[in-house]
Design a protein around this motif. Structure first.
Motif, PDB file in Angstrom:
ATOM      1  N   PRO A  35       2.178   9.646 -10.757  1.00  9.50           N
ATOM      2  CA  PRO A  35       2.573   9.199  -9.424  1.00  9.50           C
ATOM      3  C   PRO A  35       3.938   8.530  -9.378  1.00  9.50           C
ATOM      4  CG  PRO A  35       0.995   7.678 -10.354  1.00  9.50           C
ATOM      5  CD  PRO A  35       1.073   8.846 -11.299  1.00  9.50           C
ATOM      6  N   THR A  36       4.666   8.833  -8.339  1.00  6.62           N
ATOM      7  CA  THR A  36       5.882   8.098  -8.038  1.00  6.62           C
ATOM      8  C   THR A  36       5.495   6.821  -7.300  1.00  6.62           C
ATOM      9  OG1 THR A  36       6.143   9.174  -5.892  1.00  6.62           O
ATOM     10  CG2 THR A  36       7.178  10.251  -7.811  1.00  6.62           C
ATOM     11  N   VAL A  37       6.459   5.945  -7.127  1.00  4.25           N
ATOM     12  CA  VAL A  37       6.198   4.724  -6.370  1.00  4.25           C
ATOM     13  C   VAL A  37       5.806   5.070  -4.939  1.00  4.25           C
ATOM     14  CG1 VAL A  37       7.197   2.548  -5.551  1.00  4.25           C
ATOM     15  CG2 VAL A  37       7.774   3.403  -7.827  1.00  4.25           C
ATOM     16  N   GLU A  38       6.459   6.081  -4.378  1.00  2.00           N
ATOM     17  CA  GLU A  38       6.143   6.497  -3.010  1.00  2.00           C
ATOM     18  C   GLU A  38       4.709   7.004  -2.898  1.00  2.00           C
ATOM     19  OE1 GLU A  38       8.786   7.344  -4.731  1.00  2.00           O
ATOM     20  OE2 GLU A  38      10.596   7.427  -3.501  1.00  2.00           O
ATOM     21  N   GLN A  39       4.245   7.784  -3.877  1.00  2.00           N
ATOM     22  CA  GLN A  39       2.882   8.314  -3.840  1.00  2.00           C
ATOM     23  C   GLN A  39       1.852   7.194  -3.958  1.00  2.00           C
ATOM     24  OE1 GLN A  39       3.507  11.133  -7.075  1.00  2.00           O
ATOM     25  NE2 GLN A  39       3.078  12.839  -5.685  1.00  2.00           N
ATOM     26  N   ALA A  40       2.108   6.244  -4.851  1.00  2.00           N
ATOM     27  CA  ALA A  40       1.186   5.111  -4.984  1.00  2.00           C
ATOM     28  C   ALA A  40       1.159   4.281  -3.718  1.00  2.00           C
ATOM     29  CB  ALA A  40       1.594   4.250  -6.180  1.00  2.00           C
ATOM     30  N   ALA A  41       2.326   4.110  -3.091  1.00  2.00           N
ATOM     31  CA  ALA A  41       2.394   3.346  -1.848  1.00  2.00           C
ATOM     32  C   ALA A  41       1.576   4.023  -0.759  1.00  2.00           C
ATOM     33  CB  ALA A  41       3.851   3.198  -1.415  1.00  2.00           C
ATOM     34  N   ALA A  42       1.703   5.332  -0.637  1.00  2.00           N
ATOM     35  CA  ALA A  42       0.947   6.065   0.381  1.00  2.00           C
ATOM     36  C   ALA A  42      -0.551   5.958   0.133  1.00  2.00           C
ATOM     37  CB  ALA A  42       1.386   7.524   0.397  1.00  2.00           C
ATOM     38  N   ALA A  43      -0.958   6.087  -1.120  1.00  2.00           N
ATOM     39  CA  ALA A  43      -2.378   6.017  -1.446  1.00  2.00           C
ATOM     40  C   ALA A  43      -2.946   4.620  -1.217  1.00  2.00           C
ATOM     41  CB  ALA A  43      -2.601   6.438  -2.898  1.00  2.00           C
ATOM     42  N   ALA A  44      -2.114   3.603  -1.385  1.00  5.45           N
ATOM     43  CA  ALA A  44      -2.563   2.223  -1.208  1.00  5.45           C
ATOM     44  C   ALA A  44      -2.342   1.709   0.207  1.00  5.45           C
ATOM     45  CB  ALA A  44      -1.831   1.317  -2.197  1.00  5.45           C
ATOM     46  N   ALA A  45      -1.806   2.560   1.085  1.00  2.10           N
ATOM     47  CA  ALA A  45      -1.498   2.158   2.465  1.00  2.10           C
ATOM     48  C   ALA A  45      -0.533   0.991   2.497  1.00  2.10           C
ATOM     49  CB  ALA A  45      -2.779   1.835   3.231  1.00  2.10           C
ATOM     50  N   VAL A  46       0.488   1.081   1.655  1.00  2.58           N
ATOM     51  CA  VAL A  46       1.544   0.067   1.562  1.00  2.58           C
ATOM     52  C   VAL A  46       2.862   0.760   1.874  1.00  2.58           C
ATOM     53  CG1 VAL A  46       2.782  -1.485  -0.009  1.00  2.58           C
ATOM     54  CG2 VAL A  46       0.280  -1.306  -0.128  1.00  2.58           C
ATOM     55  N   SER A  47       3.756   0.084   2.556  1.00  2.67           N
ATOM     56  CA  SER A  47       5.029   0.705   2.882  1.00  2.67           C
ATOM     57  C   SER A  47       5.836   0.970   1.617  1.00  2.67           C
ATOM     58  CB  SER A  47       5.847  -0.187   3.823  1.00  2.67           C
ATOM     59  OG  SER A  47       6.395  -1.292   3.124  1.00  2.67           O
ATOM     60  N   ARG A  48       6.650   2.012   1.660  1.00  2.00           N
ATOM     61  CA  ARG A  48       7.466   2.363   0.506  1.00  2.00           C
ATOM     62  C   ARG A  48       8.411   1.229   0.138  1.00  2.00           C
ATOM     63  NH1 ARG A  48      11.250   7.572   0.976  1.00  2.00           N
ATOM     64  NH2 ARG A  48      12.213   6.221   2.545  1.00  2.00           N
ATOM     65  N   THR A  49       9.007   0.586   1.142  1.00  2.00           N
ATOM     66  CA  THR A  49       9.937  -0.521   0.881  1.00  2.00           C
ATOM     67  C   THR A  49       9.227  -1.664   0.169  1.00  2.00           C
ATOM     68  OG1 THR A  49      11.240   0.026   2.831  1.00  2.00           O
ATOM     69  CG2 THR A  49      11.497  -2.189   1.937  1.00  2.00           C
ATOM     70  N   THR A  50       8.025  -1.983   0.614  1.00  3.74           N
ATOM     71  CA  THR A  50       7.260  -3.051  -0.024  1.00  3.74           C
ATOM     72  C   THR A  50       6.895  -2.676  -1.460  1.00  3.74           C
ATOM     73  OG1 THR A  50       6.340  -3.804   2.071  1.00  3.74           O
ATOM     74  CG2 THR A  50       5.132  -4.390   0.081  1.00  3.74           C
ATOM     75  N   ALA A  51       6.479  -1.435  -1.667  1.00  2.00           N
ATOM     76  CA  ALA A  51       6.083  -1.006  -3.008  1.00  2.00           C
ATOM     77  C   ALA A  51       7.226  -1.147  -3.997  1.00  2.00           C
ATOM     78  CB  ALA A  51       5.589   0.436  -2.967  1.00  2.00           C
TER      79      ALA A  51
END
Length: 223
Positions: A35-51
């Protein structure tokens, strides 16, 4: 060195957010995804900027998500005193963990092989020597008998026989089942310890033996 984002202000909430990103990354890796940071953020329902505030790179994310990151010892409670029994307990725990988390282990191995050598900060778990530390702890009482250099080389030999690298070769190339591979890795560790106690591990200054190709004549060279 700058203070990590999660270490100040609303630390409880930030801790939950970080944990959610790590869980999401582990779930994705378990499904065979790197997973990229973006993929983990999407799966965790967290914004990409926050991740990205928590994990500035994929390597930082995967290092945090690796299953052995926080494991300090593999000896467990009431460890035996006999070095061989201590070693077998550690090897059993390590090999069981590797099989149970094989997708994550394979992902970390691939990244470790593909990436440039780390400078130390944020290094991937496979490059941090955790398994060698666990093995050393099991065999520490042999330091006086074997000596520092010899014990270190024995630990390296055992580590080379029981890691994810060994499991990949034994299953993918050797054709063994996971159960057979684990048993063979445990047998290898016991055999290496026995050999070290009987004849000693190879000297750090010993010259490598010449290969068959180097010593044989043209018509005798192995293919």
């Amino acid at each position: 060195m700058s203070t990590p984002y999660a270490a100040f202000g609303r630390t409880d909430q930030k801790g939950r957010t970080r944990a959610a990103l790590v869980r999401a990354a582990r779930d994705l890796v378990a499904r065979g995804v790197s997973p990229t940071v973006e993929q983990a953020a999407a799966a965790a329902a967290v914004s990409r900027t926050t991740a990205y505030r928590y994990f500035p790179s994929q390597r930082a994310l995967l290092a945090a998500a690796h299953p052995e990151t926080d494991t300090a010892s593999m000896l467990g409670e009431a460890p035996p005193e006999d070095p061989a029994a201590r070693l077998d307990r550690v090897v059993a725990a390590v090999t069981d963990m590797i099989v149970e988390t094989e997708p994550q282990q394979r992902t970390m191995l691939r990244l470790s092989l593909d990436a440039e050598p780390d400078t130390g900060v944020g290094a991937l778990p496979l490059r941090q020597g955790r398994a060698t530390a666990w093995i050393t702890e099991a065999l520490e009482e042999l330091r006086v008998q074997l000596g520092d250099a010899e014990l270190d080389r024995l630990v390296l030999a055992i580590r080379s026989a029981i890691g994810i690298e060994a499991l990949v070769w034994l299953t993918d190339v050797g054709g063994l089942s996971r159960t057979e591979a684990v048993e063979l890795m445990r047998w290898s560790a016991r055999s290496l310890l026995q050999a070290a106690l009987t004849t000693g591990p190879p000297s750090a200054t010993a010259a490598p033996a010449a290969s068959a190709v180097e010593t044989a004549g043209p018509e005798e060279s192995a293919e």
